[in-house]
Design a protein around this motif. Sequence first.
Motif, PDB file in Angstrom:
ATOM      1  N   PHE A   1      27.032  46.407  14.979  1.00 33.77           N
ATOM      2  CA  PHE A   1      26.176  45.319  14.226  1.00 33.77           C
ATOM      3  C   PHE A   1      27.188  44.897  13.317  1.00 33.77           C
ATOM      4  CE2 PHE A   1      22.649  47.629  15.629  1.00 33.77           C
ATOM      5  CZ  PHE A   1      21.428  47.193  15.365  1.00 33.77           C
ATOM      6  N   VAL A   2      26.967  43.422  13.138  1.00 35.19           N
ATOM      7  CA  VAL A   2      27.955  42.672  12.455  1.00 35.19           C
ATOM      8  C   VAL A   2      27.095  42.127  11.103  1.00 35.19           C
ATOM      9  CG1 VAL A   2      29.011  40.401  12.359  1.00 35.19           C
ATOM     10  CG2 VAL A   2      29.158  41.835  14.460  1.00 35.19           C
ATOM     11  N   ARG A   3      27.625  42.069   9.934  1.00 33.09           N
ATOM     12  CA  ARG A   3      27.072  41.585   8.557  1.00 33.09           C
ATOM     13  C   ARG A   3      26.732  39.905   8.605  1.00 33.09           C
ATOM     14  NH1 ARG A   3      28.598  45.150   3.544  1.00 33.09           N
ATOM     15  NH2 ARG A   3      29.316  47.171   4.438  1.00 33.09           N
ATOM     16  N   LYS A   4      25.714  39.720   8.458  1.00 31.94           N
ATOM     17  CA  LYS A   4      25.314  38.300   8.226  1.00 31.94           C
ATOM     18  C   LYS A   4      24.759  38.020   6.836  1.00 31.94           C
ATOM     19  CE  LYS A   4      25.832  37.493  12.699  1.00 31.94           C
ATOM     20  NZ  LYS A   4      26.872  36.484  13.236  1.00 31.94           N
ATOM     21  N   PRO A   5      25.063  36.612   6.372  1.00 30.85           N
ATOM     22  CA  PRO A   5      24.640  36.310   5.107  1.00 30.85           C
ATOM     23  C   PRO A   5      23.049  36.332   4.931  1.00 30.85           C
ATOM     24  CG  PRO A   5      25.918  34.528   6.178  1.00 30.85           C
ATOM     25  CD  PRO A   5      25.668  35.635   7.092  1.00 30.85           C
ATOM     26  N   SER A   6      22.751  37.014   3.658  1.00 30.21           N
ATOM     27  CA  SER A   6      21.160  37.661   3.330  1.00 30.21           C
ATOM     28  C   SER A   6      20.862  36.808   2.260  1.00 30.21           C
ATOM     29  CB  SER A   6      21.239  39.161   2.859  1.00 30.21           C
ATOM     30  OG  SER A   6      20.051  39.446   2.736  1.00 30.21           O
ATOM     31  N   GLU A   7      19.429  36.735   2.315  1.00 27.45           N
ATOM     32  CA  GLU A   7      18.920  35.817   1.404  1.00 27.45           C
ATOM     33  C   GLU A   7      18.274  36.697   0.157  1.00 27.45           C
ATOM     34  OE1 GLU A   7      15.652  33.577   3.253  1.00 27.45           O
ATOM     35  OE2 GLU A   7      16.993  32.230   4.552  1.00 27.45           O
ATOM     36  N   GLU A   8      18.389  37.856   0.330  1.00 21.90           N
ATOM     37  CA  GLU A   8      17.949  39.045  -0.544  1.00 21.90           C
ATOM     38  C   GLU A   8      19.107  39.360  -1.478  1.00 21.90           C
ATOM     39  OE1 GLU A   8      14.780  39.738  -1.550  1.00 21.90           O
ATOM     40  OE2 GLU A   8      13.926  38.108  -0.219  1.00 21.90           O
ATOM     41  N   PRO A   9      19.198  39.343  -2.576  1.00 24.56           N
ATOM     42  CA  PRO A   9      20.274  39.958  -3.504  1.00 24.56           C
ATOM     43  C   PRO A   9      20.100  41.610  -3.375  1.00 24.56           C
ATOM     44  CG  PRO A   9      18.550  39.141  -4.762  1.00 24.56           C
ATOM     45  CD  PRO A   9      18.230  38.705  -3.486  1.00 24.56           C
ATOM     46  N   GLY A  10      21.310  42.237  -3.047  1.00 26.62           N
ATOM     47  CA  GLY A  10      20.861  43.712  -3.082  1.00 26.62           C
ATOM     48  C   GLY A  10      20.727  44.048  -1.613  1.00 26.62           C
ATOM     49  N   GLU A  11      20.755  43.294  -0.787  1.00 26.12           N
ATOM     50  CA  GLU A  11      20.190  43.690   0.775  1.00 26.12           C
ATOM     51  C   GLU A  11      21.287  43.119   1.768  1.00 26.12           C
ATOM     52  OE1 GLU A  11      16.183  43.835   2.503  1.00 26.12           O
ATOM     53  OE2 GLU A  11      16.753  41.907   2.798  1.00 26.12           O
ATOM     54  N   VAL A  12      21.893  44.233   2.680  1.00 29.46           N
ATOM     55  CA  VAL A  12      22.642  43.536   3.746  1.00 29.46           C
ATOM     56  C   VAL A  12      21.791  43.255   4.894  1.00 29.46           C
ATOM     57  CG1 VAL A  12      24.741  44.071   5.140  1.00 29.46           C
ATOM     58  CG2 VAL A  12      24.384  44.982   2.632  1.00 29.46           C
ATOM     59  N   TYR A  13      22.062  42.115   5.568  1.00 28.72           N
ATOM     60  CA  TYR A  13      21.490  41.796   6.766  1.00 28.72           C
ATOM     61  C   TYR A  13      22.432  42.036   7.902  1.00 28.72           C
ATOM     62  CZ  TYR A  13      19.938  38.695  10.480  1.00 28.72           C
ATOM     63  OH  TYR A  13      19.535  38.085  11.667  1.00 28.72           O
ATOM     64  N   LEU A  14      22.118  42.688   8.945  1.00 23.42           N
ATOM     65  CA  LEU A  14      23.054  42.874  10.184  1.00 23.42           C
ATOM     66  C   LEU A  14      22.464  42.599  11.566  1.00 23.42           C
ATOM     67  CD1 LEU A  14      22.938  45.985   8.306  1.00 23.42           C
ATOM     68  CD2 LEU A  14      25.321  45.967   9.167  1.00 23.42           C
ATOM     69  N   GLN A  15      23.255  42.245  12.294  1.00 25.49           N
ATOM     70  CA  GLN A  15      22.820  41.684  13.829  1.00 25.49           C
ATOM     71  C   GLN A  15      23.773  42.273  14.896  1.00 25.49           C
ATOM     72  OE1 GLN A  15      21.408  37.426  14.123  1.00 25.49           O
ATOM     73  NE2 GLN A  15      22.539  37.441  15.881  1.00 25.49           N
ATOM     74  N   LEU A  16      22.929  42.525  15.907  1.00 27.25           N
ATOM     75  CA  LEU A  16      23.780  43.120  17.011  1.00 27.25           C
ATOM     76  C   LEU A  16      23.349  42.113  18.376  1.00 27.25           C
ATOM     77  CD1 LEU A  16      25.439  44.931  18.570  1.00 27.25           C
ATOM     78  CD2 LEU A  16      23.437  46.402  19.099  1.00 27.25           C
ATOM     79  N   ASP A  17      24.367  41.553  18.948  1.00 33.29           N
ATOM     80  CA  ASP A  17      24.095  40.912  19.967  1.00 33.29           C
ATOM     81  C   ASP A  17      24.017  41.643  21.188  1.00 33.29           C
ATOM     82  OD1 ASP A  17      24.112  39.169  22.174  1.00 33.29           O
ATOM     83  OD2 ASP A  17      26.008  37.872  21.712  1.00 33.29           O
ATOM     84  N   LEU A  18      22.983  41.762  21.901  1.00 37.48           N
ATOM     85  CA  LEU A  18      22.952  42.927  22.894  1.00 37.48           C
ATOM     86  C   LEU A  18      23.680  42.518  24.299  1.00 37.48           C
ATOM     87  CD1 LEU A  18      19.350  44.196  22.620  1.00 37.48           C
ATOM     88  CD2 LEU A  18      21.212  45.529  22.124  1.00 37.48           C
ATOM     89  N   GLY A  19      23.862  41.012  24.304  1.00 36.36           N
ATOM     90  CA  GLY A  19      24.573  40.700  25.475  1.00 36.36           C
ATOM     91  C   GLY A  19      26.014  41.205  25.548  1.00 36.36           C
ATOM     92  N   SER A  20      26.731  41.502  24.242  1.00 42.94           N
ATOM     93  CA  SER A  20      28.218  42.008  23.994  1.00 42.94           C
ATOM     94  C   SER A  20      28.144  43.049  23.758  1.00 42.94           C
ATOM     95  CB  SER A  20      28.679  41.045  23.036  1.00 42.94           C
ATOM     96  OG  SER A  20      28.193  41.112  21.925  1.00 42.94           O
TER      97      SER A  20
ATOM     98  N   ARG B   1      19.945  48.352   2.265  1.00 37.71           N
ATOM     99  CA  ARG B   1      20.192  48.250   0.707  1.00 37.71           C
ATOM    100  C   ARG B   1      21.631  48.116   0.721  1.00 37.71           C
ATOM    101  NH1 ARG B   1      16.439  48.738  -3.214  1.00 37.71           N
ATOM    102  NH2 ARG B   1      17.913  49.563  -4.762  1.00 37.71           N
ATOM    103  N   ALA B   2      22.508  47.354  -0.259  1.00 38.60           N
ATOM    104  CA  ALA B   2      23.694  47.217  -0.258  1.00 38.60           C
ATOM    105  C   ALA B   2      24.415  48.504  -0.699  1.00 38.60           C
ATOM    106  CB  ALA B   2      24.167  46.178  -1.214  1.00 38.60           C
ATOM    107  N   GLU B   3      23.713  49.214  -1.372  1.00 40.94           N
ATOM    108  CA  GLU B   3      24.308  50.702  -1.769  1.00 40.94           C
ATOM    109  C   GLU B   3      23.959  51.723  -0.903  1.00 40.94           C
ATOM    110  OE1 GLU B   3      20.215  50.592  -4.144  1.00 40.94           O
ATOM    111  OE2 GLU B   3      21.781  49.141  -3.187  1.00 40.94           O
TER     112      GLU B   3
END
Length: 626
Positions: A606-625, A591-593
């Motif tokens: 983890f890096v923030r990525k665009p999220s389709e849900e308002p009020g929610e933050v989508y994060l991703q981690l590339d394990l290779g790096s 949740r964004a808050e």
Amino acid sequence: MDTIDTNVTPPLNRHLLVDGKPVKWNQLLKSGDRIFIGTHAAVPHALMHHLADQSQHLHDIEIVQIYALGDNHWVNPEFSQTFKVNTLFIGGEKVRQAVAEGRADYTPAFMSDIPSLFSDDILPLDAALIMVSPPDQYGYHSLGVSVDIVSSALKSAKKVIAQVNPKMPVTFGQAFIHKGQIDAFFEAEQDLPEIKAPALDAVTERIGQYVSLLVEDGATLQIGFGKICDAVLRYLVNHKDLGVHSELITDGIMELMLSGVINNRKKTYHQHKAVTSFCIGSKQLYDFVNNNPHIGFYPSEYVNSPANIARNDKMVAINSAIEVDLTGQVVSDSIGHHFYSGIGGHVDFTRGATMSAGGKPIIALPSTAKNGTVSRIVPHISQGAGVATSRAHVHYVVTEFGVASLRGKSIRERALELIRVAHPKFRQQLLEDIRKHYWVPHYQVLHSVEVPELGAVGFKEIAINGEFFDLRPLNPSDERRLQEFFYSHTKETLQMRYNTVPTQMSREKSCTLVSVDQSRDLALCIVRQKGSMAQIQAVGRYYLLHDEKSCEVAFVTRENQHGKGMASRLLSEMKYIAKQRGLERMLAYVRAENGKMLAVFEKAGFVRKPSEEPGEVYLQLDLGSA
């Protein structure tokens, strides 16, 4: 037990002496008498050979004994008209076979109670045949390496007949008998039987490692004999300030005393002294106890008294078993109808450790027998087997698959704990069997519960802000703990974690959350563990996604642990395990808050990525790096 080396030459030309004059055995004994013989490594073998050789006019002599190291030649069929053995602990294959064939009797008894069998004339003794050291300048002989029940037998017997052996060590404590208390003497040199240290296999090593993790610095130990106990002692080399109050001491105890690990400094009863009643081992051990003022040898009614045992704080009693049923009942003296050993001090020390402040009674055994074909964790005890230790006495059961904590657990909970440490190939059948008799719900399923990436013992002890916790997998027996953890959360925490405010965590839902296939998904927890008390402080999970290269991560922390780094530690472990398992990405939805949670993920890469849900933050981690 491994090889026993005993050097006994039948002393045909020696004599029994009374007041310095030779006497015949029929002047000391008569047909039908009951005699006691010395125990363990202090069996007067030369004296017994002499009795057997000169017993032509004696019949139906009952021999009361416990474990007698050596050849036990008096049990041989050719002496059946002369001697009948009544053993209070079955030791050695010859005695075991005689009991099985009905040529010898077995009388079960607690070691602490055996002395009263003699003193109360339940087993009145006509004579006690013992082995002692030569007298000192004051006329006192030492009972040497076995005081145990020998002390009480010689006090109750009408006659005391002693083999004086110059190779018997002199031990201290309550180990002396004056020459005036001995009716007849027999001088014969005899090597004490030696037990060679057994080779340890991988299963035994792992059990020893798990048990050692239950032993705190400053604890006082009682430990039995055999491979598992040897393995435990080998894994205690990095402990500090241990003490000993044990009916038996072995080479492993000696080595820890010499290294300073056992110094008896923190004992609360007989401080600075190791307390025992007998010892078995190598010649080095017998030399070590000889004239050693730091070891006290005392009678069994004293050493094995549960009340005395309990006077040691943090008393840890470590014993093995033949089988344990899913309610926690322990069988230790029989395999079905076949009597195998005896009760000995097993129950005395289990009870004493239960009563001790901070005490831990532990049962340690391999998960299988007969080359892996039989489970030793069983749905019910075998027909004919006897319960030595009740289900209420045992706190821990340890196998090579982990530690089952039983204290305060319901039948359902302890069944799940014990199934978890059973061999994997028997777990499903155990679950099905227990459902026939005890309430283990239909929705309870079994999955792989091991997470080998956490290390050899499957969990880690971690320090956070100076406090120690266990980081380990969630398992089926955590069902109630997870319920308690859920109900400890505030509405705000539930909203942040679940994106809603659930009002109930049913037992069925909790069961689903702890029944995780840890070989696929992952559910870790940080637990505050103190003895049998365990409280979940934080939980971290990842769920494998359909592509099987990605996982979704989430975690939640107990309210009073926020901001202490538990979430970061869980995330670090999950990252490592995911990489070890060949995953490529970790995903998270926050949740964004929820700024604190976002900070944990971003700090971990983890890096923030665009999220389709308002009020929610989508994060991703590339394990290779990462």
